[in-house]
Design a protein around this motif. Structure first.
Motif, PDB file in Angstrom:
ATOM      1  N   VAL A 206      31.283  45.464  40.849  1.00  0.00           N
ATOM      2  CA  VAL A 206      31.734  44.304  41.622  1.00  0.00           C
ATOM      3  C   VAL A 206      33.183  44.552  42.036  1.00  0.00           C
ATOM      4  O   VAL A 206      33.990  45.053  41.258  1.00  0.00           O
ATOM      5  CB  VAL A 206      31.624  42.979  40.834  1.00  0.00           C
ATOM      6  CG1 VAL A 206      30.167  42.657  40.546  1.00  0.00           C
ATOM      7  CG2 VAL A 206      32.424  43.027  39.548  1.00  0.00           C
ATOM      8  N   LEU A 207      33.512  44.206  43.255  1.00  0.00           N
ATOM      9  CA  LEU A 207      34.854  44.426  43.763  1.00  0.00           C
ATOM     10  C   LEU A 207      35.807  43.323  43.324  1.00  0.00           C
ATOM     11  O   LEU A 207      35.390  42.283  42.795  1.00  0.00           O
ATOM     12  CB  LEU A 207      34.827  44.520  45.291  1.00  0.00           C
ATOM     13  CG  LEU A 207      34.070  45.718  45.873  1.00  0.00           C
ATOM     14  CD1 LEU A 207      34.016  45.618  47.391  1.00  0.00           C
ATOM     15  CD2 LEU A 207      34.702  47.032  45.427  1.00  0.00           C
ATOM     16  N   GLN A 208      37.084  43.562  43.576  1.00  0.00           N
ATOM     17  CA  GLN A 208      38.119  42.577  43.262  1.00  0.00           C
ATOM     18  C   GLN A 208      37.751  41.224  43.881  1.00  0.00           C
ATOM     19  O   GLN A 208      37.374  41.141  45.043  1.00  0.00           O
ATOM     20  CB  GLN A 208      39.455  43.047  43.816  1.00  0.00           C
ATOM     21  CG  GLN A 208      40.613  42.115  43.523  1.00  0.00           C
ATOM     22  CD  GLN A 208      41.888  42.573  44.223  1.00  0.00           C
ATOM     23  OE1 GLN A 208      42.040  42.400  45.421  1.00  0.00           O
ATOM     24  NE2 GLN A 208      42.788  43.185  43.465  1.00  0.00           N
ATOM     25  N   GLY A 209      37.885  40.163  43.069  1.00  0.00           N
ATOM     26  CA  GLY A 209      37.594  38.824  43.555  1.00  0.00           C
ATOM     27  C   GLY A 209      36.281  38.263  43.059  1.00  0.00           C
ATOM     28  O   GLY A 209      35.984  37.081  43.298  1.00  0.00           O
ATOM     29  N   PHE A 210      35.484  39.076  42.351  1.00  0.00           N
ATOM     30  CA  PHE A 210      34.246  38.544  41.773  1.00  0.00           C
ATOM     31  C   PHE A 210      34.601  37.571  40.654  1.00  0.00           C
ATOM     32  O   PHE A 210      35.510  37.803  39.875  1.00  0.00           O
ATOM     33  CB  PHE A 210      33.388  39.684  41.227  1.00  0.00           C
ATOM     34  CG  PHE A 210      32.149  39.213  40.496  1.00  0.00           C
ATOM     35  CD1 PHE A 210      31.056  38.732  41.200  1.00  0.00           C
ATOM     36  CD2 PHE A 210      32.095  39.238  39.111  1.00  0.00           C
ATOM     37  CE1 PHE A 210      29.908  38.290  40.535  1.00  0.00           C
ATOM     38  CE2 PHE A 210      30.961  38.812  38.437  1.00  0.00           C
ATOM     39  CZ  PHE A 210      29.864  38.331  39.150  1.00  0.00           C
ATOM     40  N   TRP A 211      33.858  36.449  40.573  1.00  0.00           N
ATOM     41  CA  TRP A 211      34.140  35.469  39.539  1.00  0.00           C
ATOM     42  C   TRP A 211      32.841  34.837  39.049  1.00  0.00           C
ATOM     43  O   TRP A 211      31.807  34.864  39.725  1.00  0.00           O
ATOM     44  CB  TRP A 211      35.092  34.384  40.056  1.00  0.00           C
ATOM     45  CG  TRP A 211      34.634  33.640  41.267  1.00  0.00           C
ATOM     46  CD1 TRP A 211      34.889  33.955  42.576  1.00  0.00           C
ATOM     47  CD2 TRP A 211      33.813  32.458  41.305  1.00  0.00           C
ATOM     48  NE1 TRP A 211      34.289  33.053  43.423  1.00  0.00           N
ATOM     49  CE2 TRP A 211      33.623  32.118  42.674  1.00  0.00           C
ATOM     50  CE3 TRP A 211      33.232  31.650  40.333  1.00  0.00           C
ATOM     51  CZ2 TRP A 211      32.876  31.020  43.078  1.00  0.00           C
ATOM     52  CZ3 TRP A 211      32.475  30.543  40.733  1.00  0.00           C
ATOM     53  CH2 TRP A 211      32.311  30.237  42.078  1.00  0.00           C
ATOM     54  N   ALA A 212      32.916  34.294  37.837  1.00  0.00           N
ATOM     55  CA  ALA A 212      31.808  33.528  37.276  1.00  0.00           C
ATOM     56  C   ALA A 212      32.398  32.308  36.586  1.00  0.00           C
ATOM     57  O   ALA A 212      33.512  32.364  36.045  1.00  0.00           O
ATOM     58  CB  ALA A 212      30.998  34.371  36.296  1.00  0.00           C
ATOM     59  N   PHE A 213      31.646  31.227  36.591  1.00  0.00           N
ATOM     60  CA  PHE A 213      32.143  29.969  36.044  1.00  0.00           C
ATOM     61  C   PHE A 213      31.064  29.334  35.171  1.00  0.00           C
ATOM     62  O   PHE A 213      29.876  29.351  35.515  1.00  0.00           O
ATOM     63  CB  PHE A 213      32.518  29.021  37.187  1.00  0.00           C
ATOM     64  CG  PHE A 213      32.972  27.660  36.734  1.00  0.00           C
ATOM     65  CD1 PHE A 213      34.238  27.487  36.198  1.00  0.00           C
ATOM     66  CD2 PHE A 213      32.127  26.563  36.847  1.00  0.00           C
ATOM     67  CE1 PHE A 213      34.656  26.225  35.778  1.00  0.00           C
ATOM     68  CE2 PHE A 213      32.534  25.302  36.441  1.00  0.00           C
ATOM     69  CZ  PHE A 213      33.806  25.147  35.896  1.00  0.00           C
ATOM     70  N   GLU A 214      31.495  28.771  34.042  1.00  0.00           N
ATOM     71  CA  GLU A 214      30.584  28.089  33.134  1.00  0.00           C
ATOM     72  C   GLU A 214      31.128  26.717  32.786  1.00  0.00           C
ATOM     73  O   GLU A 214      32.319  26.563  32.503  1.00  0.00           O
ATOM     74  CB  GLU A 214      30.399  28.903  31.845  1.00  0.00           C
ATOM     75  CG  GLU A 214      29.376  28.347  30.869  1.00  0.00           C
ATOM     76  CD  GLU A 214      29.875  27.182  30.017  1.00  0.00           C
ATOM     77  OE1 GLU A 214      29.049  26.389  29.535  1.00  0.00           O
ATOM     78  OE2 GLU A 214      31.112  27.083  29.836  1.00  0.00           O
TER      79      GLU A 214
END
Length: 287
Positions: free
Chosen positions: A182-190
């Motif tokens: 995954v490139l810079q800026g990938f995010w995940a939220f919980e």
């Protein structure tokens, strides 16, 4: 007492004394600690004070842990990236196709925690004015406004490294499976047991570099640069640990586009994450 027993006893005493001497004179270490400051000045990519753009809003997250992939001490403002004293390089892999930071082998530290400790004997003696840190990952708590529940606290994972190979990772008790780069800026939220993933726009992650004109860094590298208040000198004759604290600005570092102009992050309203980059670096030294 027989001569051979006397010799054996003398050897034992000598070894014990040698061990005592080594314990009394431990090798000093260079210790790298992390700190996250919501009140530290908020900088742009050029290292200049920055405000929040019209149409956007931001908040200061509570950082739980962070990972870096590269740390370098630089003597002068014209020292190019890679030509200073590199004291740490994280693991990388091409398992996902391209060379990437190996997230599964990353080292983490939280606020005021030790990220790295290495013998000072491994660091080139000299005087250093700057430090460069290539950030890889940050994880922290943010406030989110939802339609059904109202405002809740959620956990955000931000991959800010140039490229990141991830198999899976735990986010506040939930497993996120990727098995890819995954490139810079990938995010995940919980939040509340539910997870969502996304990707910030290319080039949107702020990476403050006050040395942009004399010592640029590659686009997307997330190499944040900071200056020591006073020149940091390693003589090679140190007899005690030296601690360098890397203080990162989290001053409104989580930024999104506003749909409802209320200063609340509302993903269900279509508000999009645009920036997760740390907003500056101030290194300091203590013994």
């Amino acid at each position: 007492m027989k001569p051979n027993r006397i010799l054996l006893l003398l050897c034992f005493v000598a070894c014990f004394a040698c061990s005592e001497d080594q314990d009394d004179n431990p090798q000093p270490n260079l210790i790298i600690k992390l700190n996250f400051d919501a009140n530290q000045v908020r900088l742009d990519n050029l290292g200049q004070p920055a405000t929040i753009p019209d149409g956007n809003a931001a908040q200061s997250p509570t950082i739980q842990r962070m990972s870096a992939n590269y740390i370098e001490l630089a003597p002068t403002a014209t020292t190019l990236l890679g030509q200073g004293e590199v004291i740490f390089e994280g693991a990388e892999t091409n398992a996902g196709g391209d060379m990437a930071i190996d997230f599964q082998q990353a080292i983490f530290a939280g606020d005021d925690e030790v990220f790295l400790s290495i013998p000072l004997s491994q660091v080139q003696a000299g005087s250093y004015n700057w430090v460069r840190v290539s950030l890889a990952y940050q994880e922290g708590d943010i406030q989110v406004l939802t339609d059904n529940v109202g405002e809740v606290t959620g956990r955000l994972a931000s991959f800010v490294g140039y490229n990141n190979y991830i198999t899976d990772f735990d986010l506040n008790g939930s497993t996120i499976t990727v098995n890819d780069d995954v490139l810079q800026g990938f995010w995940a939220f919980e939040a509340l047991g539910f997870t969502v993933q996304g990707q910030a726009p290319e080039g949107a992650t702020t990476v403050p570099n006050p040395l942009f004109d004399t010592s640029p860094v590659p686009q997307g590298s997330c190499v944040v640069t900071g200056q020591f208040e006073n020149e940091f000198t390693i003589t090679g004759n140190e007899n005690q640990d030296v601690t360098v604290t890397l203080s990162f600005s989290i001053n409104n570092s989580f930024e999104w586009t506003e749909v409802n102009a209320d200063g609340k992050y509302e993903p269900t309203a279509g508000e999009q994450v645009v920036d997760m980059g740390l907003r500056g670096l101030i290194p300091s030294v203590s013994n």
